[in-house]
Write a protein that holds these residues in place. Sequence first.
Motif, PDB file in Angstrom:
ATOM      1  N   MET A 139      31.496  42.720  62.096  1.00  0.00           N
ATOM      2  CA  MET A 139      32.567  42.113  62.878  1.00  0.00           C
ATOM      3  C   MET A 139      32.015  41.559  64.196  1.00  0.00           C
ATOM      4  SD  MET A 139      35.381  42.074  61.280  1.00  0.00           S
ATOM      5  CE  MET A 139      36.463  41.683  62.657  1.00  0.00           C
ATOM      6  N   TYR A 140      31.134  42.283  64.826  1.00  0.00           N
ATOM      7  CA  TYR A 140      30.505  41.854  66.078  1.00  0.00           C
ATOM      8  C   TYR A 140      29.833  40.497  65.887  1.00  0.00           C
ATOM      9  CZ  TYR A 140      27.460  42.322  70.235  1.00  0.00           C
ATOM     10  OH  TYR A 140      26.801  42.138  71.426  1.00  0.00           O
ATOM     11  N   GLU A 141      29.118  40.358  64.764  1.00  0.00           N
ATOM     12  CA  GLU A 141      28.405  39.128  64.467  1.00  0.00           C
ATOM     13  C   GLU A 141      29.361  38.005  64.098  1.00  0.00           C
ATOM     14  OE1 GLU A 141      24.103  38.902  62.675  1.00  0.00           O
ATOM     15  OE2 GLU A 141      25.539  39.098  61.045  1.00  0.00           O
ATOM     16  N   LEU A 142      30.353  38.307  63.255  1.00  0.00           N
ATOM     17  CA  LEU A 142      31.304  37.296  62.806  1.00  0.00           C
ATOM     18  C   LEU A 142      32.156  36.746  63.947  1.00  0.00           C
ATOM     19  CD1 LEU A 142      32.480  38.888  59.431  1.00  0.00           C
ATOM     20  CD2 LEU A 142      31.088  36.837  59.713  1.00  0.00           C
ATOM     21  N   LEU A 143      32.426  37.588  64.925  1.00  0.00           N
ATOM     22  CA  LEU A 143      33.234  37.149  66.068  1.00  0.00           C
ATOM     23  C   LEU A 143      32.410  36.409  67.117  1.00  0.00           C
ATOM     24  CD1 LEU A 143      35.490  40.311  66.510  1.00  0.00           C
ATOM     25  CD2 LEU A 143      36.214  38.051  65.720  1.00  0.00           C
ATOM     26  N   GLY A 144      31.117  36.284  66.864  1.00  0.00           N
ATOM     27  CA  GLY A 144      30.278  35.474  67.736  1.00  0.00           C
ATOM     28  C   GLY A 144      29.746  36.163  68.970  1.00  0.00           C
ATOM     29  N   PHE A 145      29.809  37.499  68.997  1.00  0.00           N
ATOM     30  CA  PHE A 145      29.314  38.220  70.167  1.00  0.00           C
ATOM     31  C   PHE A 145      27.787  38.321  70.193  1.00  0.00           C
ATOM     32  CE2 PHE A 145      33.617  40.240  69.789  1.00  0.00           C
ATOM     33  CZ  PHE A 145      34.132  39.663  70.947  1.00  0.00           C
ATOM     34  N   GLY A 146      27.165  38.171  69.029  1.00  0.00           N
ATOM     35  CA  GLY A 146      25.712  38.294  68.936  1.00  0.00           C
ATOM     36  C   GLY A 146      25.317  38.745  67.550  1.00  0.00           C
ATOM     37  N   SER A 147      24.044  39.051  67.381  1.00  0.00           N
ATOM     38  CA  SER A 147      23.550  39.469  66.070  1.00  0.00           C
ATOM     39  C   SER A 147      23.858  40.940  65.812  1.00  0.00           C
ATOM     40  CB  SER A 147      22.039  39.244  65.981  1.00  0.00           C
ATOM     41  OG  SER A 147      21.350  40.159  66.812  1.00  0.00           O
ATOM     42  N   SER A 148      23.831  41.312  64.549  1.00  0.00           N
ATOM     43  CA  SER A 148      24.062  42.716  64.191  1.00  0.00           C
ATOM     44  C   SER A 148      22.981  43.609  64.791  1.00  0.00           C
ATOM     45  CB  SER A 148      24.106  42.871  62.668  1.00  0.00           C
ATOM     46  OG  SER A 148      22.882  42.440  62.083  1.00  0.00           O
ATOM     47  N   LEU A 149      21.751  43.085  64.903  1.00  0.00           N
ATOM     48  CA  LEU A 149      20.672  43.863  65.507  1.00  0.00           C
ATOM     49  C   LEU A 149      20.955  44.130  66.980  1.00  0.00           C
ATOM     50  CD1 LEU A 149      17.930  45.221  65.475  1.00  0.00           C
ATOM     51  CD2 LEU A 149      16.858  42.986  65.778  1.00  0.00           C
ATOM     52  N   GLU A 150      21.476  43.127  67.683  1.00  0.00           N
ATOM     53  CA  GLU A 150      21.829  43.324  69.092  1.00  0.00           C
ATOM     54  C   GLU A 150      22.875  44.422  69.236  1.00  0.00           C
ATOM     55  OE1 GLU A 150      23.095  39.470  70.276  1.00  0.00           O
ATOM     56  OE2 GLU A 150      21.078  38.711  70.633  1.00  0.00           O
ATOM     57  N   TYR A 151      23.847  44.419  68.320  1.00  0.00           N
ATOM     58  CA  TYR A 151      24.902  45.447  68.360  1.00  0.00           C
ATOM     59  C   TYR A 151      24.307  46.829  68.128  1.00  0.00           C
ATOM     60  CZ  TYR A 151      29.006  48.162  67.062  1.00  0.00           C
ATOM     61  OH  TYR A 151      29.971  49.135  67.000  1.00  0.00           O
ATOM     62  N   ARG A 152      23.440  46.926  67.119  1.00  0.00           N
ATOM     63  CA  ARG A 152      22.820  48.215  66.810  1.00  0.00           C
ATOM     64  C   ARG A 152      21.963  48.700  67.968  1.00  0.00           C
ATOM     65  NH1 ARG A 152      19.696  46.512  61.775  1.00  0.00           N
ATOM     66  NH2 ARG A 152      18.850  48.625  61.797  1.00  0.00           N
ATOM     67  N   ARG A 153      21.282  47.783  68.623  1.00  0.00           N
ATOM     68  CA  ARG A 153      20.447  48.172  69.753  1.00  0.00           C
ATOM     69  C   ARG A 153      21.288  48.682  70.914  1.00  0.00           C
ATOM     70  NH1 ARG A 153      15.735  43.491  70.166  1.00  0.00           N
ATOM     71  NH2 ARG A 153      14.287  44.460  68.683  1.00  0.00           N
ATOM     72  N   LYS A 154      22.407  48.021  71.175  1.00  0.00           N
ATOM     73  CA  LYS A 154      23.273  48.454  72.270  1.00  0.00           C
ATOM     74  C   LYS A 154      23.796  49.861  72.025  1.00  0.00           C
ATOM     75  CE  LYS A 154      24.913  43.930  73.845  1.00  0.00           C
ATOM     76  NZ  LYS A 154      26.072  43.012  73.962  1.00  0.00           N
ATOM     77  N   ASN A 155      24.149  50.144  70.783  1.00  0.00           N
ATOM     78  CA  ASN A 155      24.703  51.456  70.466  1.00  0.00           C
ATOM     79  C   ASN A 155      23.625  52.503  70.254  1.00  0.00           C
ATOM     80  OD1 ASN A 155      27.871  51.427  69.912  1.00  0.00           O
ATOM     81  ND2 ASN A 155      27.035  49.427  69.386  1.00  0.00           N
ATOM     82  N   GLY A 156      22.398  52.071  70.070  1.00  0.00           N
ATOM     83  CA  GLY A 156      21.304  53.022  69.880  1.00  0.00           C
ATOM     84  C   GLY A 156      20.408  53.119  71.090  1.00  0.00           C
ATOM     85  N   LYS A 157      20.891  52.596  72.209  1.00  0.00           N
ATOM     86  CA  LYS A 157      20.081  52.542  73.416  1.00  0.00           C
ATOM     87  C   LYS A 157      20.414  53.657  74.397  1.00  0.00           C
ATOM     88  CE  LYS A 157      18.775  49.064  76.859  1.00  0.00           C
ATOM     89  NZ  LYS A 157      19.056  47.713  77.342  1.00  0.00           N
TER      90      LYS A 157
END
Length: 349
Positions: free
Chosen positions: A1-19
């Motif tokens: 959903m993060y990627e589809l809504l144009g917020f960024g790549s799925s990897l960016e999302y995973r990094r933010k939550n795994g940081k």
Amino acid sequence: MYELLGFGSSLEYRRKNGKKRRPRVDDPSMRVTDTAFDGVRVLVYQPQGQEQDMDRAGLVFIHGGGWVMLSADVYDHVTWHIAKATGAVVVSVDYRLAPEYKFPLPFKDCLDATKYFLHHAREYGVDPTRVGVAGDSTGVNLAAAVALKLAQETSNNACPLKLQALVYPALQALDFQTTSHRTRETPWLDTLSHASSCSLYLTGNISWAKRFVSNTHISDCLKTSRFSDYVDRHLVDPSLPKMTPTDDAIIDLPEEIKDIVNPYFSPLMAEDSQLTGFPNTCILVCEFDVLRDDGIMFARRLEQVGVRVRLEHFQKGFHGVLNLIRKPLEFQVGKEMMKSLVSFLNENL
């Protein structure tokens, strides 16, 4: 959903939550130093009260995360616990991540940091003959590659590391159709996710991921070569027919993925003669893990060439459980795995 809504790549999302780093345990008996070894950021954990002891053990720990996410900071509670329970000086390597830094750069970071620690061990009260390497998941890939390279750089093929401790290892990108890959997917790790990480680490993109999953990235020639013998499923299940290589020719692979048979990318691709240089080894695998068979195959191959190996199979374990040893995410099997890891280190380091 993060990627589809144009917020960024799925990897960016995973990094933010795994940081996010969990709050460090407030313990005056442990000094944690954020520094650099030969240009590579590391966290050094030094149990206090033994400053004058120059014969302490040391451990280089390399974190997992598919080569593309997580950090030494995220693993703080793991490395802190290991240092506390063993009394060893633990160096947690914060290597550069793919896809920005693809193979071999993360491997080079880990190698450089390990060499630095070996050469400067006395400065930390550590006996350089009592240094081991450990890691989990793709961190194991890097740890085993470091041990292999260090062994290759010595005249007698003897690794200067005293041991290696490998937790649910990721060790090859040749066969993504092993029994565990086909039957042991979990929400924590599935085959496509792992294949995507392999593709990102190797090429900087995920273009090869689906071909990895279906094993269409390897030719018929490769399937009958000695390299396939190194990931023989007979090593995991003796009831399966043993692989008999029929072609030992040089393998013609696309330039972009030629390193899938490079033992520094896939330690299971190492020749038997190279494996003889490995130190005393502990391998911990989980039943519910697509990487289970990688660990078992590596243990069997090391045993066949005379390396001392302790293989432990956690029937209730799943990928990533070593991190889940304290509240709010606390699993008994994670505690059992950590206890086994610490026991091996205390007995052999």
